[in-house]
Design a protein around this motif. Structure first.
Motif, mmCIF file in Angstrom:
data_model
loop_
_atom_site.group_PDB
_atom_site.id
_atom_site.type_symbol
_atom_site.label_atom_id
_atom_site.label_comp_id
_atom_site.label_asym_id
_atom_site.label_seq_id
_atom_site.Cartn_x
_atom_site.Cartn_y
_atom_site.Cartn_z
ATOM 1 N N HIS A 120 6.231 0.681 -2.895
ATOM 2 C CA HIS A 120 6.066 -0.170 -4.067
ATOM 3 C C HIS A 120 4.579 -0.433 -4.314
ATOM 4 N N GLN A 121 4.232 -0.600 -5.583
ATOM 5 C CA GLN A 121 2.832 -0.895 -5.910
ATOM 6 C C GLN A 121 2.379 -2.188 -5.235
ATOM 7 N N GLY A 122 3.292 -3.132 -5.117
ATOM 8 C CA GLY A 122 2.972 -4.342 -4.369
ATOM 9 C C GLY A 122 2.057 -5.327 -5.072
ATOM 10 N N PHE A 131 -1.758 -1.471 -10.202
ATOM 11 C CA PHE A 131 -1.636 -0.287 -9.338
ATOM 12 C C PHE A 131 -0.646 0.712 -9.915
ATOM 13 N N GLN A 160 -4.379 -0.958 1.039
ATOM 14 C CA GLN A 160 -3.120 -0.440 0.496
ATOM 15 C C GLN A 160 -2.773 0.878 1.185
ATOM 16 N N GLU A 170 4.545 0.690 5.055
ATOM 17 C CA GLU A 170 5.347 0.516 3.851
ATOM 18 C C GLU A 170 6.387 1.620 3.660
ATOM 19 N N TYR A 182 9.692 -5.346 3.539
ATOM 20 C CA TYR A 182 8.784 -4.361 2.950
ATOM 21 C C TYR A 182 7.398 -4.919 3.232
ATOM 22 N N LYS A 183 6.669 -4.255 4.106
ATOM 23 C CA LYS A 183 5.526 -4.912 4.726
ATOM 24 C C LYS A 183 4.188 -4.501 4.126
ATOM 25 N N LEU A 184 3.560 -5.457 3.442
ATOM 26 C CA LEU A 184 2.179 -5.256 3.005
ATOM 27 C C LEU A 184 1.271 -5.761 4.133
ATOM 28 N N LEU A 215 -0.477 -13.075 1.033
ATOM 29 C CA LEU A 215 -0.692 -11.653 0.778
ATOM 30 C C LEU A 215 -1.629 -11.461 -0.406
ATOM 31 N N ARG A 266 -3.034 -7.998 -2.612
ATOM 32 C CA ARG A 266 -2.941 -6.543 -2.707
ATOM 33 C C ARG A 266 -4.228 -5.930 -3.250
ATOM 34 N N ARG A 296 5.925 -5.413 13.334
ATOM 35 C CA ARG A 296 5.109 -4.285 12.887
ATOM 36 C C ARG A 296 3.767 -4.754 12.355
ATOM 37 N N ARG A 297 3.726 -6.008 11.926
ATOM 38 C CA ARG A 297 2.450 -6.574 11.497
ATOM 39 C C ARG A 297 2.029 -7.618 12.525
#
Lengths: 758, 156, 296
Positions: A193-195, A250, A648, A656, A673-675, B134, B136, C186-187
């Motif tokens: 995903h663009q996130g 993005f 990213q 991701e 869903y890990k950013l 978060l 991005r 994982r993070r």
């Protein structure tokens, strides 16, 4: 230090104060009197026939003002090129998350309750969710009537492969025959995903005279205007699109999503309607990056030169293709890297499946291609027992070479970025610890083309307005445009005002994306500013008693004043010049359009990692990123693009993945869903390699997209260097590393290539 | 059934009548028009709605407004005092730490809470304080730099 | 998620409400799990009782010679920052400091974490190591149960319809105790554990012979659990690498992890072994460094 007046400097962003105080208004922040909250009902099935929709209970719920289904909206199919996306699913739902109905209610809670009350009877149909199955002859079709769709690049019928594109140079059969060694490998990348942090938001208000006002979180207000006008059947001038601040893009904010639904709900209810997608909806049904399966084959000579290259990429487009402005993805063309190869053949397949439709995501297709190509290059180097840098250097494109697909590029600066990155990183130095690894990867991506317009107004008091429809989804482009105008007019930045303007108040702009804004919008702003400067000079010439025919050469500008070079003490203010022209303001304007581009950009990234081999946990310690940028108009903004792209990219490399179970997205939350968080971000060393003659103002090149391309392979290559296992399927999870280490029996490299007998 | 609720936000007292299920985030945004706090996920995963509850950063999306009537709530709109930006705001502008801006209000609130408690945080402490927010766009780099710049300005 | 909101100001009031509403009144503490479940429509609630206003439940109390009591509303943040917890129960402090991130730690409570009964609850393994007991209150009175008897399955506990978790009691443990909690995600933050492991080592007199070893596992079974057979291998032993190895193996055999979006069963089993191999020596070192007799 440059001699420039306003460019080449890290000036603060024009919108930073609004953003740090919370005053910046994003689309979801807009509230209108009487506004209703819209929400969509979505199919739970990957593929189903919609037998019946009963919305009576929802309509009867107090507070519900409108319920719509496909019957209440036009049967048009939408798409940026290939038109295949219905406003609401009609008869058939093609992915889990597709909208089948929508409601508008007085508040969100009521809307949610109404959604639950809509009864949809489905007949579940077999879903084709595996892209390779979907490509087979006789596979169930996602779109039966594909051949009737507008925008199909080439006629095809009864297939899920809606587009097959090829690029070639030379003769690969001959090339492989000449090769001493042939290597083959397959790589896969998942949907990501663009996130962007701001979910899609849309708000539509219909005036009593039928005029439509749309607030939208997308970065292409003029495109939204055109699409909405066409659906509704109005002249485009009757639709006004008001962009808010865009909370990240993005690539994901380039197409209407809920805007048409808002319109039809507004029409039915007689009230303005706002829809804001939940984060879960963002994962189920926005337009993420395509999953890919990429097969590469390379022929190499004994002297380690690439002689032949074949690439075959399959991109899983999901249920629709309409979210892609070009039907295909630019990344397909990058499947042979930035190397000198005489014989190349690339095949790209774009395939429908019953899964979430995919679209554009920061450098569409490139990170997938880059992961495959740059991992593969390393694998070949390893097999040849060559240093990965040396093997690249030996084959890297240089000035005068044709691109792998046969294009003449100007200013090939790849090696400059390689040198810069290697010199600034730990490359070639002794390893500080066990399981430390270092990896390199390169990338190439052209400056984007398109159309943009700008108006520059110098008012009677000498202050300046820049009016542009160009969108700034967070890149800093509006600041850069102001810097360009400040440079052209030699006025301080604080004298220039740029406001967010709607489609009625600004001339056409194609929208942000593709690395075009600095070039296209930048040049239009620059030329508009030069145009108004010409008028200022002509007017000042009278006051300065300078002959008109020489005025443009003899008169200089500085700090909002004009003077003859030979007599800088006698100054005319812009204010005086405007008044001397007998006007209240002077206006310069320019529409700039460019369709073809031979200007491209290069980058080299070096990743340093520490792998915990027992857990498979990878820590990215440092990324050294060298970018061929031409000229950095705002170095801090350029660095910001690079740093963001890198983090990213680290997510793409390690974290991701939109996991799918029977076609449905199985992890539609930011928990799973890990950013990257702040603790996961590596140290970043950014190197801006300037000097190449870029196509943009002051020779600037593009920087928005390329930073996210070489990261995943650089990290994968570093992991190989650290623990000797090669992961060819993204993301590189701890689990995959542990498994590979087990299978390889400790740290032996996995054999990857088949040597060819000669 | 709506209930009367009194909230203390940014030093002002607001008397409201709201449904009991409404979150602090929704009430701030829709009743008080304090839209600086953003809804990025609505389930505590992104941090864009971070506000200070009695000085501590929390996700406003995970708090029912009616349950925090005894608390002092500070939102991004209350960060600048008497028209003067907080040193963090100044530093974020100066260091180019702001891109799309959607995460910024939440991040500034998390960092304000950190600096109130610990005026000279280490780099790791800064990262940990921001880990629930978060972003991005920026890759966080310039934000780390901005905090450094702000704390040195606070007279370290 | 329309519901009626109850806001008792005292425990007594809350218990009366719970008595009359029973199962219907869902209890809201920090909200970091509860509200997410409500919003996702995974939980339905007609009546929600918020405990936030009950000041008397928000405390961390240490009584020398007895132990530490956490009020049901003690947040992860408060527990992680508590000097007494950090000193005597570092495993619990570490676990609480690894829940989500700061914002969630400031809202979420240890009590809520337990009542929510997620197999991945970070606070559970350390409390299992400590043989903590839980005081469950109702208008009928109070009962004290061992944490070992509290969990019944994912999202299921022994709490009765009219009961509220009032306190968590951590008994003082004789001898020198060293402990750690290791969480694998994982993070580095904002994670739900793939595997969470707590290990406590008790020394009594000798630095060499372990008087007790306790191992607790999270995220690898329907409920957090103690790996009692693994513990057995180290109890009253002089710790050697082979024994650690064996204990790790046996602990993994006691788990029954599933494969899900976060990890596979195989990886989880591997990671139990790896984390045990790391946590046991760490806990031992911490116990040896802990020179004060009678601490904890």
């Amino acid at each position: 230090m440059s001699d420039y007046y306003a460019v080449g400097k890290s000036v603060s962003r024009v919108d930073a104060t609004a953003k740090v105080t919370g005053e910046a208004v994003y689309t979801a922040d807009v509230m209108l009197p009487g506004m209703l909250y819209g929400m969509a009902k979505r199919s739970p099935y990957a593929h189903a026939r919609i037998v019946r929709i009963d919305s009576r209970k929802a309509e009867a719920l107090p507070g519900v003002r409108a319920v719509i289904t496909a019957e209440n909206v036009p049967g048009v199919l939408l798409g940026l090129k290939l038109q295949d996306v219905p406003i609401l699913a009609r008869n058939e739902a093609r992915f889990a998350g597709e909208k089948v109905a929508a409601v508008a209610a007085v508040d969100e809670e009521t809307a949610r309750e109404a959604i639950n009350l809509i009864e949809v009877e489905y007949e579940e149909l077999p879903a084709i969710t595996d892209v390779e199955e979907a490509m087979k002859d006789g596979a169930p079709l996602v779109h039966d009537n594909l051949h009737t769709y507008a925008g199909l690049p080439a006629p095809v019928k009864h297939t899920n492969i809606f587009f097959h594109e090829t690029f070639s140079k030379g003769d690969t059969a001959q090339g492989f025959a000449q090769a001493d060694l042939v290597f083959e490998q397959t790589f896969t990348t998942p949907i990501v995903h663009q996130g962007y942090m701001e979910p899609h938001a849309a708000l539509v208000d219909i005036a009593p005279d039928g005029g439509v006002t749309v607030w939208s979180s997308v970065k292409v207000p003029f495109r939204v205007r055109a699409i909405m006008a066409e659906i509704i059947g109005l002249p485009i001038t009757r639709v006004r699109v008001i962009p808010g601040f865009v909370g990240g893009d993005f690539g994901g904010k380039g197409m209407v999503l809920d805007e048409p639904l808002c319109y039809y709900l507004a029409r039915k209810s007689g009230r303005p309607v706002k829809m804001v997608m939940s984060r879960q909806e963002e994962f189920l049904a926005a337009s993420p990056r395509h999953a890919s399966i990429i097969r590469l084959k390379a022929g190499v000579s004994k002297s380690a030169e690439l002689v032949a290259w074949e690439a075959n990429a399959v991109f899983d487009s999901g249920a629709y293709a309409g979210y892609k402005p070009g039907v295909g993805l630019g990344g397909t063309k990058k499947l042979a890297g930035a190397y000198r190869v005489p014989h190349v053949r690339i095949d790209g397949y774009y395939v429908y499946t019953h899964t979430v439709p995919c679209g554009h995501c920061r450098a569409p297709g490139d990170p997938q291609a880059s992961f495959a190509v740059e991992s593969f290059i390393d694998m070949i180097a390893s097999r040849l027992k060559l240093d990965p840098f040396c093997f690249r250097w030996l084959n890297a494109l240089e000035e005068g070479d044709l691109s792998p697909t046969g294009e003449p590029w100007k200013a090939i600066n790849l090696k400059e970025t390689m040198t810069a990155a290697v010199n600034a990183s730990g490359w070639g130095k002794p390893k500080p610890r066990k399981h430390y690894g270092i990896g390199i990867a390169c990338a190439e991506r052209p400056t984007g083309t398109g159309e943009s317009s700008a108006v520059v107004i110098v008012s009677g008091d000498g202050s300046v307005n820049l009016i542009t429809g160009s969108s700034d989804p967070g890149t800093g482009s509006r600041t850069i445009l102001c810097q360009i105008v400040a440079e052209a007019l030699k006025v301080p930045m604080d004298r220039i005002t740029i406001n967010l303007v709607d489609t009625d108040s600004a001339p056409y702009d194609q929208g942000a994306g593709g690395g075009r804004t600095t070039f296209v919008a930048g040049l239009s702003a620059y030329r508009a500013a030069l145009e108004v400067r010409k008028q200022l000079v002509a007017s000042a010439a009278k006051l300065l008693k300078c002959p008109q025919e020489q005025a443009q050469d003899l008169i200089e500008a500085r700090d909002g004043f004009l003077f003859v070079k030979s007599d800088p003490n006698k100054k005319i203010s812009y204010s005086q010049a405007v008044r001397a022209a007998g006007k209240s303001q002077l206006i310069g304007e320019e529409t700039f359009s460019c369709k073809e581009m031979d200007d491209t950009c290069f980058a080299t990234h070096i990743a340093e990692v520490q792998v915990d081999a027992e857990r498979g946990v990878v820590e990215v310690l440092r990324i050294t990123a060298a970018h061929d940028i031409g000229f950095a108009i705002n170095p801090a903004a350029a660095e910001g693009q690079i740093e963001g792209g890198i983090v990213q990219g680290v997510g793409f490399a390690l974290l991701e993945e939109m996991q799918r179970a029977e076609g449905k997205v199985a992890n539609p939350t930011l928990t799973d869903y890990k950013l990257c968080t702040s603790l996961d971000a590596p140290e970043i060393v950014t190197l801006l390699v300037e000097g190449a003659p870029g196509a943009g103002p002051f020779h600037a090149k593009a920087i928005g997209e390329i930073p996210t391309c070489p990261i995943a392979p650089a990290v994968a290559n570093a992991i190989f260097d650290a623990v000797g296992v090669r992961i060819t399927e993204l993301p590189i999870t701890g689990e995959k590393i542990v498994k590979a280490l087990k299978e390889s029996g400790a740290s032996r490299p996995v054999p990857v290539a088949v040597g060819k007998e000669r | 059934m709506k209930i009367p609720v009194t909230l203390k936000v940014n030093g002002e007292t607001y008397d409201l009548v709201i449904a009991p299920y409404r979150t602090l985030l929704d009430v701030l945004r829709e009743e008080l028009q304090l839209t600086g706090s953003k809804k990025g996920c609505d389930v505590g995963d992104c941090g864009a709605c971070t506000v200070l509850l009695d000085g501590k950063p929390v996700n406003a999306c995970l708090v029912l407004a009616a349950t925090v009537q005894d608390s002092d709530i500070l939102t991004i709109e209350g960060l600048a005092q008497n028209g003067k930006l907080h040193p963090l705001q100044e530093a974020f502008i100066k260091e180019g730490a702001v891109q799309c801006g959607f995460c910024i209000p939440g991040i500034l609130m998390s960092l304000k809470a950190l600096l109130d408690e610990n005026p000279s945080p280490t780099g790791e402490e800064v990262k940990a304080a921001m880990a629930g927010n978060l972003c991005r766009c920026t890759g966080y780099s310039k934000m780390f730099k901005a905090v450094e710049s702000a704390t040195s300005g606070l007279g370290r | 998620m329309g519901f009626e909101l109850l806001q008792p100001r005292s425990l007594a009031e809350a218990l009366e409400m719970k008595k009359s509403y029973g199962e219907e009144a869902k209890v809201l503490a920090g909200g970091t799990d509860f509200l997410v479940l409500l919003k996702d429509q995974k939980l339905k609630a007609e009546v929600v009782m918020s405990l936030r206003g009950i000041r008397e439940l928000n405390f961390i109390r240490h009584e020398e010679g007895k132990g530490v009591t956490l009020g049901a509303l003690a947040t992860h943040g408060a527990v992680a920052a508590s000097a007494i917890i950090r000193q005597r129960f570092p495993d619990l402090a570490e676990a609480c400091a690894q829940v989500g991130a700061v914002q969630v730690q400031n809202l979420g409570t240890v009590g809520g974490n337990l009542c929510n009964a997620s197999p991945a609850a970070d606070a559970a393994p350390p409390l299992l190591l400590m043989d903590a007991s839980l005081i469950l209150a109702s208008a009928r009175g109070e009962r004290r149960i061992s944490i070992h008897d509290f969990f019944q399955g994912p999202r299921r506990t022994v709490l009765q319809a009219d009961e509220i978790l009032k306190e968590i009691f951590i008994p003082q443990i004789p001898g020198r105790r060293g402990a750690t909690y290791l969480k694998l995600g994982r993070r580095k933050a904002m994670e739900i554990a793939i595997v969470g492991i707590g290990v406590a080592i008790h020394l009594n007199g000798s630095d060499q012979v372990v008087s007790d070893c306790r191992i607790a596992l999270g995220s690898v079974a329907p409920t957090p659990l103690r790996a009692r057979h693994g513990e057995e291998i180290l109890r009253n032993q002089e710790i050697r690498d082979e024994l650690i190895e064996e204990a790790a193996e046996v602990a993994a055999e006691e788990a029954s992890p599933i494969s899900d979006v976060r990890a596979s069963r195989e990886y989880r089993l591997d990671m139990i072994r790896v984390l045990c191999r790391r946590a046991i020596p760490a806990a031992l070192a911490s116990a040896r460094g802990n020179k004060v007799e009678g601490l904890s």
